[in-house]
Design an enzyme around this catalytic site. Structure first.
Site: not given
Ligand code: Q9C
Ligand code: ZN
Length: 345
Positions: A162, A287, A198, A200
């Protein structure tokens, strides 16, 4: 498979993150890497400390003012008040449309917002050291491939996909996959592909390579209409300028079943083959697992064998980089299943 691991990851251990407006324990925890380390060691993979210094590569991936901020962020925070040692800083204001991002504000929290895409990426005293060790692992893995190794795994955290050229977000600070891809280019690979599996969308990796034809970026992820990172990852994002046609997004609805996910993986692999890449970087987020607490795909532990076997069929020198995956106790098994199936294919 040789796995790079740095004990410095424990220095990045924030207590809390915002989740639906409340502070909750961080999903992205040191326990994740501990479970991965334990399982890959138990399965006989060789562990190595990172040997390469990624500093020059980082300067090609990230903006210099962002790197300077990140490296000194904790001392800047302490300089405001020594009592801040026990306080987690969070951004609360961001330069959205019509606001200026060219001028670095004198206020620390305003700078933190300038360099963040969300308030979900807590920064602590050891964040730079941990993130830098992860980028060093990515550079080390690329170096190993240049020396003729078929594959390498970076058992690193915090994750990276990200993080864009000049911002952190989604638990990510330095884009390890981009560092690996850039290092492979520097070691003589004319064409590199990044395949991001991933849950996301890897918005940072996409944006870093969006204008480039030498690094193809393909991502399979939860549809950003409903899933983080929300503002990037749609199917019509194909690249720009020289990079037009060198970005492929395959968004899938939350709740997508494993067989549909593997059909999309076939489409992703076909695009990688058409790129005639000399090397592959896999942003290995786990994930997509059915038991993941923040994601909505349903891959089983056995499906991660299927993933490793499918990736091996590409026949490319491959760097695997750990990204997300928050079912910590199963994370090592799922990661090791990918690596073992890849090795055995
Ligand atoms: N604090 C990766 O899997 N956050 N990142 C949602 C809000 C976003 C995930 C909860 C999730 C990011 C690398
Ligand atoms: Zn992720």
């Amino acid at each position: 498979m040789i796995a790079f691991f740095s004990p410095l990851h424990v220095l990045h251990a924030p207590a809390n993150e915002f989740f639906r407006g409340q502070l909750v324990p961080c999903f992205e925890s040191p326990a994740r890497a501990a479970f991965v380390l334990e399982e890959i060691a138990a399965r006989g993979h060789e562990l190595r400390a990172p040997t390469a210094d990624s500093r020059d590569l980082l300067a090609r991936i990230h903006a210099s003012r962002y790197l300077a901020f990140l490296e000194s962020a904790w001392s800047q925070w302490l300089a405001l008040d020594p009592g801040n040692a026990a306080v987690q800083p969070f951004p609360s204001v961001w330069p959205v449309r019509t606001l200026r991002s060219d001028v670095e504000p004198g206020n620390f929290i305003a700078r933190l917002g300038l360099y963040s895409m969300d308030n979900g990426t807590p920064l602590v005293a050891g964040t730079w050291a941990a993130a830098k060790a992860g980028a060093d692992a990515a550079a080390s893995a690329a170096r190993l491939l240049a020396a003729g190794e078929r594959s390498a795994f970076c058992a690193t955290r915090p994750p990276g996909h990200h993080a864009g050229a000049d911002f952190m977000g989604g638990y990510c600070f330095l884009n390890n996959a981009a560092v690996a891809a850039q290092a492979l280019r520097a070691s003589g690979c004319a064409r590199v592909a990044v395949l991001d599996v991933d849950y996301h969308h890897g918005n940072g990796t996409q944006s870093i390579f969006y204008g480039r034809a030498d690094v193809l970026v393909v991502s399979l992820h939860g549809d950003p209409r409903t899933e983080y990172p929300f503002y990037l990852g749609h199917a019509d994002e194909a690249g720009e300028g020289e990079g037009l046609g060198f970005n492929l997004n395959l968004p899938l609805p939350a709740g997508t079943a494993a067989d549909t996910w593997f059909s999309a993986l076939d489409a992703a692999c076909s695009r990688v083959e058409r790129h005639r890449a000399d090397a592959l970087v896999v942003s290995l987020g786990l994930d997509t697992f059915v038991g993941d607490p923040i994601s909505k795909f349903s891959l089983s532990t056995g499906d991660f064998h299927r993933l490793g076997a499918r990736l091996a069929k590409l026949g490319l020198p491959t760097v695997f980089i750990l990204e997300g995956g928050y079912a910590a106790a199963e994370l090592g098994i799922n990661a090791a299943n990918v690596l073992d199936a890849f090795d055995q294919a």
